[in-house]
Write a protein that holds these residues in place. Structure first.
Motif, PDB file in Angstrom:
ATOM      1  N   PHE A 139     -18.806  20.802  29.177  1.00  0.00           N
ATOM      2  CA  PHE A 139     -19.141  19.392  28.956  1.00  0.00           C
ATOM      3  C   PHE A 139     -18.946  19.015  27.483  1.00  0.00           C
ATOM      4  CE2 PHE A 139     -21.074  19.447  33.149  1.00  0.00           C
ATOM      5  CZ  PHE A 139     -20.956  18.135  33.573  1.00  0.00           C
ATOM      6  N   SER A 140     -19.309  19.925  26.572  1.00  0.00           N
ATOM      7  CA  SER A 140     -19.149  19.634  25.140  1.00  0.00           C
ATOM      8  C   SER A 140     -17.679  19.488  24.769  1.00  0.00           C
ATOM      9  CB  SER A 140     -19.794  20.751  24.308  1.00  0.00           C
ATOM     10  OG  SER A 140     -21.178  20.810  24.525  1.00  0.00           O
ATOM     11  N   VAL A 157     -15.197  18.609  26.745  1.00  0.00           N
ATOM     12  CA  VAL A 157     -14.688  17.366  27.319  1.00  0.00           C
ATOM     13  C   VAL A 157     -15.072  16.171  26.458  1.00  0.00           C
ATOM     14  CG1 VAL A 157     -15.015  15.759  29.244  1.00  0.00           C
ATOM     15  CG2 VAL A 157     -14.458  18.138  29.692  1.00  0.00           C
ATOM     16  N   GLU A 158     -16.280  16.187  25.926  1.00  0.00           N
ATOM     17  CA  GLU A 158     -16.698  15.083  25.064  1.00  0.00           C
ATOM     18  C   GLU A 158     -15.835  15.020  23.805  1.00  0.00           C
ATOM     19  OE1 GLU A 158     -18.536  11.797  23.494  1.00  0.00           O
ATOM     20  OE2 GLU A 158     -18.492  12.575  25.548  1.00  0.00           O
ATOM     21  N   ARG A 159     -15.492  16.176  23.241  1.00  0.00           N
ATOM     22  CA  ARG A 159     -14.624  16.180  22.062  1.00  0.00           C
ATOM     23  C   ARG A 159     -13.240  15.640  22.407  1.00  0.00           C
ATOM     24  NH1 ARG A 159     -16.915  21.315  21.278  1.00  0.00           N
ATOM     25  NH2 ARG A 159     -14.962  22.401  21.764  1.00  0.00           N
ATOM     26  N   ARG A 195     -12.522  13.575  24.791  1.00  0.00           N
ATOM     27  CA  ARG A 195     -12.651  12.130  25.017  1.00  0.00           C
ATOM     28  C   ARG A 195     -12.613  11.374  23.699  1.00  0.00           C
ATOM     29  NH1 ARG A 195     -16.036   8.103  24.818  1.00  0.00           N
ATOM     30  NH2 ARG A 195     -17.652   9.403  23.892  1.00  0.00           N
ATOM     31  N   GLN A 196     -13.275  11.918  22.704  1.00  0.00           N
ATOM     32  CA  GLN A 196     -13.286  11.268  21.387  1.00  0.00           C
ATOM     33  C   GLN A 196     -11.898  11.293  20.749  1.00  0.00           C
ATOM     34  OE1 GLN A 196     -16.414  13.238  19.185  1.00  0.00           O
ATOM     35  NE2 GLN A 196     -18.043  12.370  20.453  1.00  0.00           N
ATOM     36  N   LEU A 232     -11.904   9.796  30.129  1.00  0.00           N
ATOM     37  CA  LEU A 232     -12.800  10.680  30.870  1.00  0.00           C
ATOM     38  C   LEU A 232     -12.865  10.267  32.340  1.00  0.00           C
ATOM     39  CD1 LEU A 232     -14.971  12.921  30.981  1.00  0.00           C
ATOM     40  CD2 LEU A 232     -16.654  11.156  30.382  1.00  0.00           C
ATOM     41  N   HIS A 264     -15.365  11.360  34.850  1.00  0.00           N
ATOM     42  CA  HIS A 264     -16.597  12.143  35.004  1.00  0.00           C
ATOM     43  C   HIS A 264     -16.831  12.439  36.482  1.00  0.00           C
ATOM     44  CE1 HIS A 264     -20.783  13.398  34.605  1.00  0.00           C
ATOM     45  NE2 HIS A 264     -20.591  13.460  33.306  1.00  0.00           N
ATOM     46  N   ASP A 322     -20.994  10.669  36.667  1.00  0.00           N
ATOM     47  CA  ASP A 322     -21.593   9.625  35.835  1.00  0.00           C
ATOM     48  C   ASP A 322     -20.596   8.494  35.613  1.00  0.00           C
ATOM     49  OD1 ASP A 322     -23.446   8.269  34.354  1.00  0.00           O
ATOM     50  OD2 ASP A 322     -23.123   9.422  32.504  1.00  0.00           O
ATOM     51  N   SER A 377     -27.018  12.408  36.184  1.00  0.00           N
ATOM     52  CA  SER A 377     -26.900  11.255  35.289  1.00  0.00           C
ATOM     53  C   SER A 377     -27.976  10.225  35.622  1.00  0.00           C
ATOM     54  CB  SER A 377     -25.521  10.610  35.436  1.00  0.00           C
ATOM     55  OG  SER A 377     -25.363  10.050  36.729  1.00  0.00           O
TER      56      SER A 377
END
Length: 319
Positions: A127-128, A130-132, A134-135, A140, A142, A145, A234
């Protein structure tokens, strides 16, 4: 809240891209459980699980800029398979991040479909990462969510409501809650008197712990069932489930695997433990509600190999 109009719009969007899976009575399961049972066969869906619905709904909703940027998803298996295959079909570049606990077959299928697959040590790390990404500009997708994804999963409930005979209780597996959130919204609109039950495996109890805490909380994961192993639900799925679902039941991994064997023997269905867990939970529902119930089972997926099943049956002494 996801409403019936959202789900109907998703059904129109994904028609022609996914399968309208069969809904059928199961004489074998009815005899086994002692009550009438109807099964929604999402294991016959494209990519082997319901996940193709939500992934397709999201991919078809993207702008040209989002398509060009490429999509990214985190997955314990089935969401990654679905996104990889459906993105390839729709000519969108996909990256899938999976933990090492994800089935090797899921990683292989996603790569074969053309996705870039990144493997992390844990689901939290997945998950971490994927967040990077996305930035960095990826779009994303999900697994739960996202209202578009949840509405896509809700088309399972829309079809079930249209195709099933009279049922009193419907059981739906729960990981992050996307499937049950959508199915519950559809069933509440179309069959408001039906009770809806979530089913988790012990060691993957993100929704039941959220309900106990009054909102999403991080949970420790220890279940073998990677496809149900979300580190938390979520707010979106929690709100839907807390408002619409009768209760969320938990079963041990061993009983989920035994459920797969029973589904193979009595229903002639090859499933994964995320679906196998429905049978021990169904017995709990019959015990609680009595033998006048008429059960509906959303058989969510069948992406387990014979080698997987051999390992699990040996591990739990089920031979």
């Amino acid at each position: 809240m996801i409403g019936i109009s959202d789900i109907e719009a998703a059904a129109e969007r994904i028609a022609g891209h996914v399968v309208r899976t069969p809904t059928a009575p199961s004489p074998g399961l009815s005899a086994l459980l002692g009550v009438p049972v109807t099964a929604k066969l999402e294991l016959l869906q494209r990519t082997g699980s319901f996940k193709a619905r939500g992934a397709t709904a999201k991919l078809l909703s993207l702008s040209e800029a989002e398509r060009a940027a490429g999509v990214v998803a985190v997955s314990g298996g089935n969401h990654g398979i679905a996104l990889a295959v459906m993105a390839a079909a729709l000519e969108v570049k996909a990256t899938v991040v999976m933990p090492r606990s994800a089935p090797a077959r899921a990683v292989e299928i996603a790569r074969t479909a053309g996705a870039s697959v990144r493997v992390t040590d844990t689901m939290d790390e997945a998950f971490s990462l994927v967040e990077r990404l996305r930035q960095e500009g990826f779009t994303l997708v999900h697994p739960f969510d996202d209202p578009v994804v949840v509405a896509g999963q809700g088309t399972v409930g829309l079809e079930f409501a249209a195709d099933a005979d009279e049922v009193t209780d419907v059981l739906v597996s729960v990981g992050g809650g996307g499937l049950i959130a959508g199915v519950a919204a559809a069933l509440r609109a179309r069959r408001p008197r039906v009770r809806i039950w979530g089913v988790e495996t012990e060691g993957a109890q993100a929704m039941s712990q959220a309900l106990a805490a009054g909102g999403p909380v991080p949970v420790a994961l220890s279940s073998i069932v990677s496809t149900l192993s979300a580190p938390s639900v979520s707010q979106l799925t929690y709100d839907q489930v807390s408002a619409l679902v009768t209760d969320v039941l938990s079963v041990p991994d061993r009983e989920a695997v035994r459920g797969c064997l029973d589904l193979a023997e009595h229903a002639k269905l090859w499933t994964e433990p995320a679906a196998g867990c429905l049978l021990p939970a169904a017995r709990q529902v019959v015990e609680r509600m009595g033998h006048d119930v008429r059960l509906g089972l959303v058989v969510c997926g069948g992406n387990a190999t014979t080698a997987d099943m051999a390992v699990w049956t040996e591990q739990f002494g089920l031979r």
